[in-house]
Design a protein around this motif. Structure first.
Motif, PDB file in Angstrom:
ATOM      1  N   ASN A   1      20.585   6.275 -25.105  1.00 58.05           N
ATOM      2  CA  ASN A   1      21.104   4.982 -24.661  1.00 58.05           C
ATOM      3  C   ASN A   1      20.017   3.906 -24.751  1.00 58.05           C
ATOM      4  OD1 ASN A   1      19.562   5.196 -22.157  1.00 58.05           O
ATOM      5  ND2 ASN A   1      21.081   6.694 -21.538  1.00 58.05           N
ATOM      6  N   VAL A   2      20.474   2.689 -24.608  1.00 63.08           N
ATOM      7  CA  VAL A   2      19.560   1.539 -24.676  1.00 63.08           C
ATOM      8  C   VAL A   2      19.718   0.737 -23.390  1.00 63.08           C
ATOM      9  CG1 VAL A   2      18.925  -0.561 -25.930  1.00 63.08           C
ATOM     10  CG2 VAL A   2      19.780   1.437 -27.186  1.00 63.08           C
ATOM     11  N   GLU A   3      18.614   0.473 -22.731  1.00 66.26           N
ATOM     12  CA  GLU A   3      18.615  -0.331 -21.513  1.00 66.26           C
ATOM     13  C   GLU A   3      17.569  -1.429 -21.652  1.00 66.26           C
ATOM     14  OE1 GLU A   3      17.991   2.078 -18.094  1.00 66.26           O
ATOM     15  OE2 GLU A   3      19.579   3.520 -18.605  1.00 66.26           O
ATOM     16  N   LYS A   4      18.064  -2.688 -21.610  1.00 63.79           N
ATOM     17  CA  LYS A   4      17.180  -3.857 -21.713  1.00 63.79           C
ATOM     18  C   LYS A   4      16.291  -3.788 -22.952  1.00 63.79           C
ATOM     19  CE  LYS A   4      17.090  -4.604 -16.717  1.00 63.79           C
ATOM     20  NZ  LYS A   4      16.265  -4.735 -15.492  1.00 63.79           N
ATOM     21  N   GLY A   5      16.892  -3.364 -24.037  1.00 60.77           N
ATOM     22  CA  GLY A   5      16.176  -3.345 -25.306  1.00 60.77           C
ATOM     23  C   GLY A   5      15.279  -2.140 -25.506  1.00 60.77           C
ATOM     24  N   VAL A   6      15.275  -1.195 -24.552  1.00 56.41           N
ATOM     25  CA  VAL A   6      14.432   0.004 -24.656  1.00 56.41           C
ATOM     26  C   VAL A   6      15.315   1.219 -24.946  1.00 56.41           C
ATOM     27  CG1 VAL A   6      12.766   1.477 -23.466  1.00 56.41           C
ATOM     28  CG2 VAL A   6      12.764  -0.988 -23.057  1.00 56.41           C
TER      29      VAL A   6
ATOM     30  N   VAL B   1      10.940   9.975 -35.610  1.00 58.53           N
ATOM     31  CA  VAL B   1       9.734   9.278 -35.156  1.00 58.53           C
ATOM     32  C   VAL B   1       8.730   9.121 -36.297  1.00 58.53           C
ATOM     33  CG1 VAL B   1       7.725   9.470 -33.650  1.00 58.53           C
ATOM     34  CG2 VAL B   1      10.009   9.939 -32.747  1.00 58.53           C
ATOM     35  N   ASN B   2       8.539  10.188 -37.061  1.00 58.23           N
ATOM     36  CA  ASN B   2       7.583  10.119 -38.167  1.00 58.23           C
ATOM     37  C   ASN B   2       8.022   9.154 -39.258  1.00 58.23           C
ATOM     38  OD1 ASN B   2       5.642  11.893 -37.169  1.00 58.23           O
ATOM     39  ND2 ASN B   2       6.775  13.703 -37.886  1.00 58.23           N
ATOM     40  N   ALA B   3       9.341   8.937 -39.364  1.00 53.66           N
ATOM     41  CA  ALA B   3       9.845   7.998 -40.373  1.00 53.66           C
ATOM     42  C   ALA B   3       9.647   6.543 -39.942  1.00 53.66           C
ATOM     43  CB  ALA B   3      11.322   8.272 -40.641  1.00 53.66           C
ATOM     44  N   LYS B   4       9.304   6.345 -38.684  1.00 52.78           N
ATOM     45  CA  LYS B   4       9.086   4.989 -38.165  1.00 52.78           C
ATOM     46  C   LYS B   4       7.697   4.927 -37.530  1.00 52.78           C
ATOM     47  CE  LYS B   4      14.008   4.249 -37.370  1.00 52.78           C
ATOM     48  NZ  LYS B   4      14.149   3.376 -38.547  1.00 52.78           N
TER      49      LYS B   4
ATOM     50  N   VAL C   1      15.859   8.630 -24.842  1.00 54.22           N
ATOM     51  CA  VAL C   1      16.453   9.902 -25.254  1.00 54.22           C
ATOM     52  C   VAL C   1      16.227  10.884 -24.119  1.00 54.22           C
ATOM     53  CG1 VAL C   1      16.467  11.769 -26.950  1.00 54.22           C
ATOM     54  CG2 VAL C   1      15.953   9.419 -27.679  1.00 54.22           C
ATOM     55  N   SER C   2      17.315  11.280 -23.440  1.00 53.86           N
ATOM     56  CA  SER C   2      17.215  12.174 -22.290  1.00 53.86           C
ATOM     57  C   SER C   2      17.682  13.567 -22.698  1.00 53.86           C
ATOM     58  CB  SER C   2      18.066  11.649 -21.127  1.00 53.86           C
ATOM     59  OG  SER C   2      17.885  12.453 -19.979  1.00 53.86           O
TER      60      SER C   2
ATOM     61  N   THR D   1      20.583   4.505 -34.297  1.00 49.34           N
ATOM     62  CA  THR D   1      21.444   5.086 -35.329  1.00 49.34           C
ATOM     63  C   THR D   1      20.788   6.314 -35.959  1.00 49.34           C
ATOM     64  OG1 THR D   1      22.376   2.903 -35.806  1.00 49.34           O
ATOM     65  CG2 THR D   1      22.659   4.610 -37.483  1.00 49.34           C
ATOM     66  N   SER D   2      19.481   6.222 -36.224  1.00 53.82           N
ATOM     67  CA  SER D   2      18.757   7.349 -36.811  1.00 53.82           C
ATOM     68  C   SER D   2      18.716   8.537 -35.869  1.00 53.82           C
ATOM     69  CB  SER D   2      17.330   6.917 -37.174  1.00 53.82           C
ATOM     70  OG  SER D   2      17.339   5.887 -38.131  1.00 53.82           O
ATOM     71  N   LEU D   3      18.466   8.272 -34.586  1.00 51.59           N
ATOM     72  CA  LEU D   3      18.408   9.361 -33.611  1.00 51.59           C
ATOM     73  C   LEU D   3      19.761  10.034 -33.443  1.00 51.59           C
ATOM     74  CD1 LEU D   3      16.112   7.729 -30.908  1.00 51.59           C
ATOM     75  CD2 LEU D   3      15.573   9.768 -32.259  1.00 51.59           C
TER      76      LEU D   3
END
Length: 286
Positions: free
Chosen positions: A144-149, A182-185, A152-153, A127-129
């Motif tokens: 996208n998310v694949e198998k929990g991963v 990224v820096n926020a997490k 970002v392409s 959501t943040s991205l």
């Protein structure tokens, strides 16, 4: 006189002969009666012998039945003892099985809770991205998310010029937005992957497609570190050459899709296991 004596003698002989015949008849009658009684007794004796034989056979059969019943009774007593032992063992094993099932149910619930929490973190990151990169064209950036991963392409045309590994000015704007998220997490780590098409490249600077993909990945990592302050220990640079295509390299459109840089948010297994351990500890206190 002589005649009288002869007559008397004859009469005596005749009288004597008459008495013997009667006695003979009586004796003969007694003999017949005795013979009849003997025959009757013989018949009864034979009948008794037959009955005795039958009774003896029945007695032997009953003795065999009694012996069988005794053996059966002994077997039943032994079986009862064995069943009692088995029942006791079965009850113990059942209790252990139930306890094991309870533990497994607890583990499954804990894992589900941990996965749910991890999915929540993943959803928040996506959501943040998407919020940060929402104004970019869909063909240039895919999340996208694949198998929990989380992946970002970013397309090649957005980041680099053809055959180059120098990041464009427009690309730095995109990387800046990624760096903000990224820096926020600070608890996440990620890998930057460089991908090319299958068109061979070789020049004074680049050895081959492996070299180009690796240099593009390290260029992105340097921008994130040097210009946007992303801690280097949280990043990994990787070159994948043209060996993981997302489209066919037989067309220009397919080759364009394969030329990309991908940011892969690495799952931190130690954090996931920490979630599981915390869940197990909390469950054991209940």
């Amino acid at each position: 006189m002589k005649k009288i004596m002869i007559i008397a003698a004859s009469a005596a002989v005749l009288l004597s002969s008459c008495v013997s015949q009667k006695k003979y008849a009586d004796l003969e009658a007694q003999q017949q009666e005795t013979q009849d009684r003997l025959n009757t007794a013989t018949v009864k004796l034979n009948s008794c012998l037959e009955e005795k034989a039958g009774a003896t056979a029945k007695a032997n059969a009953l003795e065999d039945q009694v012996a069988d019943l005794r053996r059966t009774n002994a077997d039943l007593i032994e079986t009862k003892g064995n069943l009692t032992t088995l029942t006791t063992k079965g009850a113990t094993n059942l209790e252990k099985s139930l306890e094991s099932l309870k533990e497994k149910d607890l583990q499954i619930k804990t894992l589900r809770d941990a996965v749910t929490r991890k999915d929540s973190v993943t959803l928040a990151l996506v959501t943040s991205l998407k919020g940060a990169l929402g104004n970019m064209a869909d063909e240039d950036i895919e999340i996208n998310v694949e198998k929990g991963v989380v992946y970002v392409s970013i397309s090649d045309k957005l980041l680099f010029k053809s055959g180059s590994y120098n990041v464009t000015s427009r690309a730095k704007e995109v990387l800046g937005k990624v760096a903000t998220v990224v820096n926020a997490k600070p608890d996440i780590e990620f890998m930057v992957e460089g991908h090319t098409d299958n068109v061979p490249i070789k020049n004074a600077v680049l050895e081959d497609n492996w070299d180009l993909s690796a240099k593009r990945a390290t260029s992105v990592v340097r921008i994130l570190q040097d210009e946007y302050g992303v801690p280097p220990q949280r990043m990994t640079a990787a070159g994948r050459s043209y060996y993981i295509p997302v489209a066919s390299n037989d067309t220009a459109e397919g080759r364009a899709k394969n030329r990309r840089t991908r940011i892969v948010v690495l799952p931190k297994l130690d954090q996931f296991y920490s979630m599981v351990k915390e869940g197990m500890d909390e469950a054991s206190k209940k």
